[in-house]
Design a protein around this motif. Sequence first.
Motif, mmCIF file in Angstrom:
data_model
loop_
_atom_site.group_PDB
_atom_site.id
_atom_site.type_symbol
_atom_site.label_atom_id
_atom_site.label_comp_id
_atom_site.label_asym_id
_atom_site.label_seq_id
_atom_site.Cartn_x
_atom_site.Cartn_y
_atom_site.Cartn_z
ATOM 1 N N TYR A 1 -31.400 57.645 103.160
ATOM 2 C CA TYR A 1 -32.413 58.431 102.853
ATOM 3 C C TYR A 1 -33.216 58.427 101.821
ATOM 4 O O TYR A 1 -33.130 57.420 101.325
ATOM 5 C CB TYR A 1 -30.638 59.245 101.203
ATOM 6 N N LYS A 2 -34.409 59.255 101.727
ATOM 7 C CA LYS A 2 -35.780 58.676 101.607
ATOM 8 C C LYS A 2 -35.213 58.363 99.831
ATOM 9 O O LYS A 2 -36.079 57.336 99.785
ATOM 10 C CB LYS A 2 -36.679 59.887 101.524
ATOM 11 N N SER A 3 -35.222 59.108 99.400
ATOM 12 C CA SER A 3 -34.829 59.424 98.423
ATOM 13 C C SER A 3 -34.133 59.861 97.412
ATOM 14 O O SER A 3 -32.929 59.953 98.174
ATOM 15 C CB SER A 3 -35.961 60.070 97.298
ATOM 16 N N ASN B 1 -32.561 63.472 105.621
ATOM 17 C CA ASN B 1 -32.042 65.038 106.237
ATOM 18 C C ASN B 1 -30.579 64.303 106.244
ATOM 19 O O ASN B 1 -30.343 63.516 107.401
ATOM 20 C CB ASN B 1 -32.239 65.313 107.877
ATOM 21 N N THR B 2 -29.210 64.433 106.362
ATOM 22 C CA THR B 2 -27.705 63.522 106.097
ATOM 23 C C THR B 2 -26.826 63.871 108.021
ATOM 24 O O THR B 2 -26.791 62.535 108.387
ATOM 25 C CB THR B 2 -26.488 64.053 105.104
ATOM 26 N N GLU B 3 -27.992 64.904 108.292
ATOM 27 C CA GLU B 3 -27.015 64.733 110.021
ATOM 28 C C GLU B 3 -27.788 63.938 110.196
ATOM 29 O O GLU B 3 -27.086 63.150 111.579
ATOM 30 C CB GLU B 3 -27.371 65.831 110.414
ATOM 31 N N VAL B 4 -29.483 64.109 110.730
ATOM 32 C CA VAL B 4 -29.974 63.026 110.926
ATOM 33 C C VAL B 4 -28.922 61.678 111.317
ATOM 34 O O VAL B 4 -29.073 60.993 111.977
ATOM 35 C CB VAL B 4 -31.505 63.036 111.079
ATOM 36 N N GLN B 5 -29.236 61.070 109.696
ATOM 37 C CA GLN B 5 -28.480 59.503 110.151
ATOM 38 C C GLN B 5 -27.358 59.028 110.423
ATOM 39 O O GLN B 5 -27.135 58.674 111.413
ATOM 40 C CB GLN B 5 -27.943 59.753 108.168
ATOM 41 N N LEU B 6 -26.738 60.612 110.177
ATOM 42 C CA LEU B 6 -25.173 60.287 111.332
ATOM 43 C C LEU B 6 -25.371 60.609 112.575
ATOM 44 O O LEU B 6 -24.341 59.452 113.579
ATOM 45 C CB LEU B 6 -24.425 61.057 110.967
ATOM 46 N N ILE B 7 -26.321 61.376 113.310
ATOM 47 C CA ILE B 7 -26.569 61.480 114.354
ATOM 48 C C ILE B 7 -27.054 60.170 115.055
ATOM 49 O O ILE B 7 -26.342 59.252 116.167
ATOM 50 C CB ILE B 7 -27.620 61.928 114.924
ATOM 51 N N LEU B 8 -28.005 59.138 114.669
ATOM 52 C CA LEU B 8 -28.073 58.230 114.994
ATOM 53 C C LEU B 8 -27.539 56.966 114.561
ATOM 54 O O LEU B 8 -27.352 55.751 115.505
ATOM 55 C CB LEU B 8 -29.960 57.727 114.049
ATOM 56 N N GLU C 1 -18.488 59.777 101.935
ATOM 57 C CA GLU C 1 -17.146 59.387 102.799
ATOM 58 C C GLU C 1 -16.447 61.164 102.823
ATOM 59 O O GLU C 1 -16.297 61.012 104.667
ATOM 60 C CB GLU C 1 -16.085 58.686 101.692
ATOM 61 N N ARG C 2 -16.299 62.219 102.508
ATOM 62 C CA ARG C 2 -16.817 63.557 102.744
ATOM 63 C C ARG C 2 -16.792 63.983 103.907
ATOM 64 O O ARG C 2 -16.696 64.740 104.994
ATOM 65 C CB ARG C 2 -16.197 64.010 101.808
ATOM 66 N N LEU C 3 -18.155 63.526 104.011
ATOM 67 C CA LEU C 3 -19.307 64.250 104.904
ATOM 68 C C LEU C 3 -19.082 62.967 106.416
ATOM 69 O O LEU C 3 -19.304 63.667 107.562
ATOM 70 C CB LEU C 3 -20.970 63.870 104.653
ATOM 71 N N TYR D 1 -17.864 64.576 109.645
ATOM 72 C CA TYR D 1 -18.993 64.363 111.241
ATOM 73 C C TYR D 1 -17.872 63.770 112.598
ATOM 74 O O TYR D 1 -18.255 63.554 113.326
ATOM 75 C CB TYR D 1 -20.353 64.075 110.416
ATOM 76 N N GLU D 2 -17.876 63.120 111.868
ATOM 77 C CA GLU D 2 -16.168 61.141 113.030
ATOM 78 C C GLU D 2 -15.539 62.341 113.247
ATOM 79 O O GLU D 2 -15.111 62.410 115.013
ATOM 80 C CB GLU D 2 -16.022 60.230 112.164
ATOM 81 N N LYS D 3 -15.151 63.512 113.103
ATOM 82 C CA LYS D 3 -14.175 64.538 113.470
ATOM 83 C C LYS D 3 -14.605 65.850 114.439
ATOM 84 O O LYS D 3 -13.854 66.261 115.423
ATOM 85 C CB LYS D 3 -13.406 65.168 112.525
ATOM 86 N N THR D 4 -15.631 66.234 114.374
ATOM 87 C CA THR D 4 -16.756 66.857 114.627
ATOM 88 C C THR D 4 -17.512 66.234 115.924
ATOM 89 O O THR D 4 -17.785 67.671 116.437
ATOM 90 C CB THR D 4 -16.934 68.373 114.112
ATOM 91 N N ARG D 5 -17.839 65.173 115.675
ATOM 92 C CA ARG D 5 -18.764 65.047 116.798
ATOM 93 C C ARG D 5 -18.444 64.649 118.359
ATOM 94 O O ARG D 5 -17.037 64.824 118.324
ATOM 95 C CB ARG D 5 -19.753 63.383 116.660
ATOM 96 N N GLN D 6 -19.756 64.414 119.134
ATOM 97 C CA GLN D 6 -19.118 64.454 120.575
ATOM 98 C C GLN D 6 -20.196 64.073 120.781
ATOM 99 O O GLN D 6 -21.219 63.773 121.205
ATOM 100 C CB GLN D 6 -19.835 66.104 121.078
ATOM 101 N N GLY D 7 -19.678 62.428 121.770
ATOM 102 C CA GLY D 7 -19.736 61.970 122.274
ATOM 103 C C GLY D 7 -20.109 60.579 121.256
ATOM 104 O O GLY D 7 -20.470 60.430 120.240
ATOM 105 N N GLY D 8 -21.361 59.145 121.608
ATOM 106 C CA GLY D 8 -21.999 58.369 120.569
ATOM 107 C C GLY D 8 -20.635 57.057 120.359
ATOM 108 O O GLY D 8 -19.900 57.731 120.513
#
Length: 309
Positions: A204-206, A233-240, A252-254, A258-265
């Motif tokens: 995260y930038k700052s 962008n936190t979502e971009v972090q988790l996607i990457l 942890e909550r995020l 994300y792990e519960k709702t992601r598709q693939g990866g």
Amino acid sequence: MNLVSFRYFLAAARELNFTKAAKSLYITQQSLSEHIRRLEDEYHVKLFERTPVLRITNAGVLLMRYATEALDLDNQISNVMSDVAAEKRGSVSIGMRAFYGCILLPEIIPAANQANPGIQFHVTLGRSQDLANLLLVGQLDLAILIRPYATNSNFINVPIFTDKYCLVVPENLLESYFGVTGKELDQGKTLDYSGLDRVPFILYKSGTTRACTEQFLISNDCRHPNILMETANTEVQLILCSSGCGVTVTYERLCAYYEKTRQGGYRLFSVPLHDLVANDTVVSYYSGRKFSSAARSLLEIIQERASRI
């Protein structure tokens, strides 16, 4: 007194850039300049110095205070009139950090709409610091903030949850960088941080999260991390991360959401960072300002639903 001109003036005063302010207001720069000129003509003062760079004058600083109070009063009048009209119409404005929007909004808005049919809900997503300022000047009824930004003495803060930091590692990077497999981690084995300076980080930038990340790295003798990418962008972090590119630090909550709702990866492993200070998240509102029953109802719904997430 023109409330529209006040609103436009405050946007220009915040941005100190007419082009950016006009864009945020969805008007032309010419229209914004005309509103500023009308105010200057009406009050016989100069509100901005245009050269060498745009800056606000002493008269402009004073007008900011009174324009903010006028808009706040107008908002309070609107809320009162909505209540007088049997509260069948009206609006509630709420702000929250962008990455909480995807988690909280599906939980709270349907319930709030059912409890208050006819009420419009206006949502602003942004940084806690910016949301606190919007709450202060009356542009928000409620703001979901992390506690370090909710310290104004006029704010009433209602705790909703505590979020802890975690290291997020995709399964493909576990063994090569941390000396452990996903199966071993599930069985309780800990990560080896001795090679932390080689780990590709997506940071995260700052702000608070970046400061806590740097604290974690330094405490593990990693003073020159291998930063693959910085983003706001936190979502971009988790996607990457789930694509296997790198490792990050987030809440942890995020990560769990994300792990519960992601598709693939790749599967993401969330490793708690117990030495980092956990952040309390609160719902804040301004003490003494008119608080509609719809806003109070939304506050109660947030308290109830947030505890389930």
